[in-house]
Enzyme design. Structure first.
Site, PDB file in Angstrom:
ATOM      1  N   GLN A 183       0.782  -1.255   0.000  1.00  0.00           N
ATOM      2  CA  GLN A 183       0.000   0.000   0.000  1.00  0.00           C
ATOM      3  C   GLN A 183       0.809   1.298   0.000  1.00  0.00           C
ATOM      4  O   GLN A 183       0.490   2.231  -0.735  1.00  0.00           O
ATOM      5  CB  GLN A 183      -0.954   0.016   1.211  1.00  0.00           C
TER       6      GLN A 183
ATOM      7  N   GLY B 136      -7.465  20.402  19.217  1.00  0.00           N
ATOM      8  CA  GLY B 136      -7.202  21.830  19.363  1.00  0.00           C
ATOM      9  C   GLY B 136      -7.759  22.328  20.688  1.00  0.00           C
ATOM     10  O   GLY B 136      -8.113  21.533  21.569  1.00  0.00           O
TER      11      GLY B 136
HETATM   12  N1  COA Z   1      12.122  -9.892  -9.219  1.00  0.00           N
HETATM   13  C1  COA Z   1      12.851 -10.636  -8.364  1.00  0.00           C
HETATM   14  N2  COA Z   1      12.729 -10.539  -7.013  1.00  0.00           N
HETATM   15  C2  COA Z   1      11.833  -9.662  -6.545  1.00  0.00           C
HETATM   16  C3  COA Z   1      11.030  -8.853  -7.382  1.00  0.00           C
HETATM   17  C4  COA Z   1      11.217  -8.997  -8.784  1.00  0.00           C
HETATM   18  N3  COA Z   1      10.520  -8.280  -9.651  1.00  0.00           N
HETATM   19  N4  COA Z   1      10.240  -8.085  -6.625  1.00  0.00           N
HETATM   20  C5  COA Z   1      10.512  -8.410  -5.348  1.00  0.00           C
HETATM   21  N5  COA Z   1      11.463  -9.339  -5.286  1.00  0.00           N
HETATM   22  C6  COA Z   1      12.061  -9.951  -4.099  1.00  0.00           C
HETATM   23  C7  COA Z   1      12.790  -8.968  -3.238  1.00  0.00           C
HETATM   24  O1  COA Z   1      14.021  -8.638  -3.788  1.00  0.00           O
HETATM   25  C8  COA Z   1      12.888  -9.718  -1.929  1.00  0.00           C
HETATM   26  O2  COA Z   1      13.944 -10.642  -2.004  1.00  0.00           O
HETATM   27  P1  COA Z   1      15.094 -10.761  -0.883  1.00  0.00           P
HETATM   28  O3  COA Z   1      14.373 -11.135   0.374  1.00  0.00           O
HETATM   29  O4  COA Z   1      15.969 -11.853  -1.399  1.00  0.00           O
HETATM   30  O5  COA Z   1      15.771  -9.466  -0.784  1.00  0.00           O
HETATM   31  C9  COA Z   1      11.596 -10.545  -1.928  1.00  0.00           C
HETATM   32  O6  COA Z   1      11.057 -10.429  -3.240  1.00  0.00           O
HETATM   33  C10 COA Z   1      10.526 -10.102  -0.948  1.00  0.00           C
HETATM   34  O7  COA Z   1      10.439  -8.688  -0.852  1.00  0.00           O
HETATM   35  P2  COA Z   1      10.044  -8.026   0.518  1.00  0.00           P
HETATM   36  O8  COA Z   1       9.979  -6.572   0.363  1.00  0.00           O
HETATM   37  O9  COA Z   1      10.931  -8.558   1.601  1.00  0.00           O
HETATM   38  O10 COA Z   1       8.541  -8.565   0.686  1.00  0.00           O
HETATM   39  P3  COA Z   1       7.826  -9.209   1.955  1.00  0.00           P
HETATM   40  O11 COA Z   1       6.488  -9.647   1.476  1.00  0.00           O
HETATM   41  O12 COA Z   1       8.644 -10.219   2.643  1.00  0.00           O
HETATM   42  O13 COA Z   1       7.653  -7.963   2.965  1.00  0.00           O
HETATM   43  C11 COA Z   1       6.903  -5.751   3.573  1.00  0.00           C
HETATM   44  C12 COA Z   1       6.641  -7.020   2.728  1.00  0.00           C
HETATM   45  C13 COA Z   1       5.856  -4.749   3.182  1.00  0.00           C
HETATM   46  C14 COA Z   1       6.773  -6.101   5.057  1.00  0.00           C
HETATM   47  C15 COA Z   1       8.313  -5.227   3.277  1.00  0.00           C
HETATM   48  O14 COA Z   1       8.467  -5.052   1.901  1.00  0.00           O
HETATM   49  C16 COA Z   1       8.634  -3.911   3.989  1.00  0.00           C
HETATM   50  O15 COA Z   1       8.903  -3.868   5.194  1.00  0.00           O
HETATM   51  N6  COA Z   1       8.611  -2.796   3.240  1.00  0.00           N
HETATM   52  C17 COA Z   1       8.984  -1.498   3.749  1.00  0.00           C
HETATM   53  C18 COA Z   1       7.910  -0.905   4.597  1.00  0.00           C
HETATM   54  C19 COA Z   1       6.580  -0.804   3.886  1.00  0.00           C
HETATM   55  O16 COA Z   1       6.448  -0.212   2.858  1.00  0.00           O
HETATM   56  N7  COA Z   1       5.563  -1.390   4.537  1.00  0.00           N
HETATM   57  C20 COA Z   1       4.202  -1.113   4.187  1.00  0.00           C
HETATM   58  C21 COA Z   1       3.639  -2.028   3.261  1.00  0.00           C
HETATM   59  S1  COA Z   1       2.026  -1.406   2.899  1.00  0.00           S
END
Ligand code: COA
Length: 414
Positions: free
Chosen positions: A16, A245
């Site tokens: 999001q 406020g």
């Molecule tokens: N091609 C290849 N790999 C891809 C890719 C693509 N097009 N897009 C994503 N990936 C990989 C990432 O590189 C990552 O790999 P790694 O763990 O080896 O580095 C993996 O997919 C997962 O990405 P990640 O961001 O860790 O997703 P998640 O589902 O585990 O975590 C969140 C989700 C939201 C918790 C995390 O992304 C986060 O903390 N984001 C920052 C804060 C944020 O925006 N949170 C609010 C979300 S609304």
């Protein structure tokens, strides 16, 4: 002309927070290229699905006006394509877990080498410090940013709010950071990093609570429901429905509250409009009574004041209360349900609520652009299907010919 026409954004955002930002920029006319993992895509495509095998409303309502390319950025050919995209874009936006882009081989230093004019914009849960490596979702940010400890009632637990202040709120910050960096680039010729932490974004919206934390040293917070009977501890307490406020306010029941959970209205007892309020609720005698006719006299009796107001509002619908209190300048707001908001014609009229047609889902409602520009109005277009624009982007942005496109598909890079 659209305000951001000519700006191209490499959109590596998901869920999001990031998508809120890039959707806003797309509404302003930027060409937003959403990069998604082949066969998988943004996880929200499949989350909270209401129709089997159709992109969820979660996804469609956060990804309007974008193009979708599938790309495996960990594959060698995928990395080459990604590098070409970095060369061709003005901005890269991402909200992966900390370090994910570095692990793909694209550090900020490497990105700058590829394109010194590019702006690299990120959302993370936390800034530098003890929690910088954590993965973070909305409610974690609300809790860590001071919203949950100050929201709810005194006798209840910390409470999160339905407004997505950690995700969508931080997405707004990121959009402002990107546009500011684009403006700066006009003069400097260089891109820069834009970093927005969700904890910071929530705290920014809780600014008044840090104000109150410091006021607490000087004595009780008189506008809080704990005053005068309750105890104040060392930290800002939960304020219930008190106004942030100086003007006392509260939510009171209206006619039908017994069966309608939203038959309520927020009423603010602003000093300047108190006479009108007292007359409207049948308490004209208060105006000559020193126990009631000054804000100082009323302050220790706010509970009683709102009980008296409620005795009257319970005899009226929330809209009747609006009709009676608005002409006498008493600030008040009906508690509108999502059903009422979805059906409100004025919001349709202004493009704040928009009906969109989707090839697989059919018609659905979305929230349109909340920022209205007089010279560049927003048109809300449906979200892309997974990889809908892969060929088109490889051809026109990356510069691939048909053989190269076929080969990228064959090796699983797209
Ligand atoms: N091609 C290849 N790999 C891809 C890719 C693509 N097009 N897009 C994503 N990936 C990989 C990432 O590189 C990552 O790999 P790694 O763990 O080896 O580095 C993996 O997919 C997962 O990405 P990640 O961001 O860790 O997703 P998640 O589902 O585990 O975590 C969140 C989700 C939201 C918790 C995390 O992304 C986060 O903390 N984001 C920052 C804060 C944020 O925006 N949170 C609010 C979300 S609304």
């Amino acid at each position: 002309m659209k305000a951001l026409e000519g700006v191209r954004i490499l959109d590596m955002t998901h869920v999001q927070s990031g998508p809120t930002c890039t959707q806003l920029l797309a509404w302003f006319g930027a060409d937003v290229i959403k990069v998604e993992r082949p066969g998988v895509g943004d996880a929200t495509r499949g989350q909270l699905r209401d129709i089997p095998d159709v992109d969820s409303l979660y996804f469609t309502m956060l990804n309007h006006n974008k193009r979708s390319i599938t790309l495996n950025t960990k594959h060698e050919t995928g990395k080459e394509i990604f590098t070409r995209l970095l060369e061709e874009c003005d901005v890269i936006a991402e909200n992966f877990a900390p370090g994910a882009l570095d692990r793909m081989g694209f550090s900020w230093e490497r990105i700058q080498e590829i394109n010194p004019r590019i702006i690299y914009a990120s959302v993370k849960g936390f800034g530098a410090g003890p929690y910088e490596d954590l993965k973070v979702y909305e409610n974690v940010a609300q809790c860590a940013g001071g919203a949950a400890s100050t929201t709810g009632f005194d006798d209840g637990p910390p409470t999160v709010t339905g407004a997505q202040i950690g995700d969508s709120g931080t997405g707004l910050n990121l959009a402002l950071g990107i546009v500011t960096a684009l403006y700066h680039r006009e003069k400097s010729g260089r891109g820069q990093r834009v970093e927005c932490a969700m904890q910071d974004g929530v705290l920014n919206l809780c600014r008044v609570k840090l104000r109150d934390q410091q006021r607490l040293k000087q004595g009780p917070l008189t506008e809080y429901p704990q005053y005068p009977q309750g105890e104040f501890g060392e930290a800002v307490p939960r304020g219930g429905n008190a106004s942030g406020g100086g003007q006392p306010g509260w939510i009171v029941k209206c006619k039908g509250w017994e069966t309608d959970p939203n038959a309520y209205i927020y009423v603010i007892t602003q000093a300047a409009a108190f006479a009108g309020l007292a007359k409207a609720i049948g308490k004209e005698e208060w105006l000559d009574d020193p126990k009631w006719n000054t804000p100082e006299a009323r302050l220790p009796k706010l509970e009683e004041l709102f009980e008296e107001i409620e005795n009257w509002t319970k005899t009226q619908t929330k809209f009747e209360v609006m009709e009676k209190l608005n002409p006498v300048n008493v600030p008040c707001g009906p508690i509108l349900s999502m059903k009422e908001i979805a059906e409100e014609p004025a919001l349709r009229e202004t493009g704040t609520v928009v009906e969109v047609d989707h090839p697989k889902r059919g018609k659905y409602l979305t929230v349109g652009n909340p920022v209205k520009l007089s010279d560049s109005p927003s048109e809300v277009k449906r979200s892309p299907l997974l990889g809908e624009h892969t060929d088109e982007i490889l051809r026109s942005v990356v510069g691939f010919n048909e053989d190269q496109i076929a080969s990228a598909k064959e090796v699983g890079a797209v």
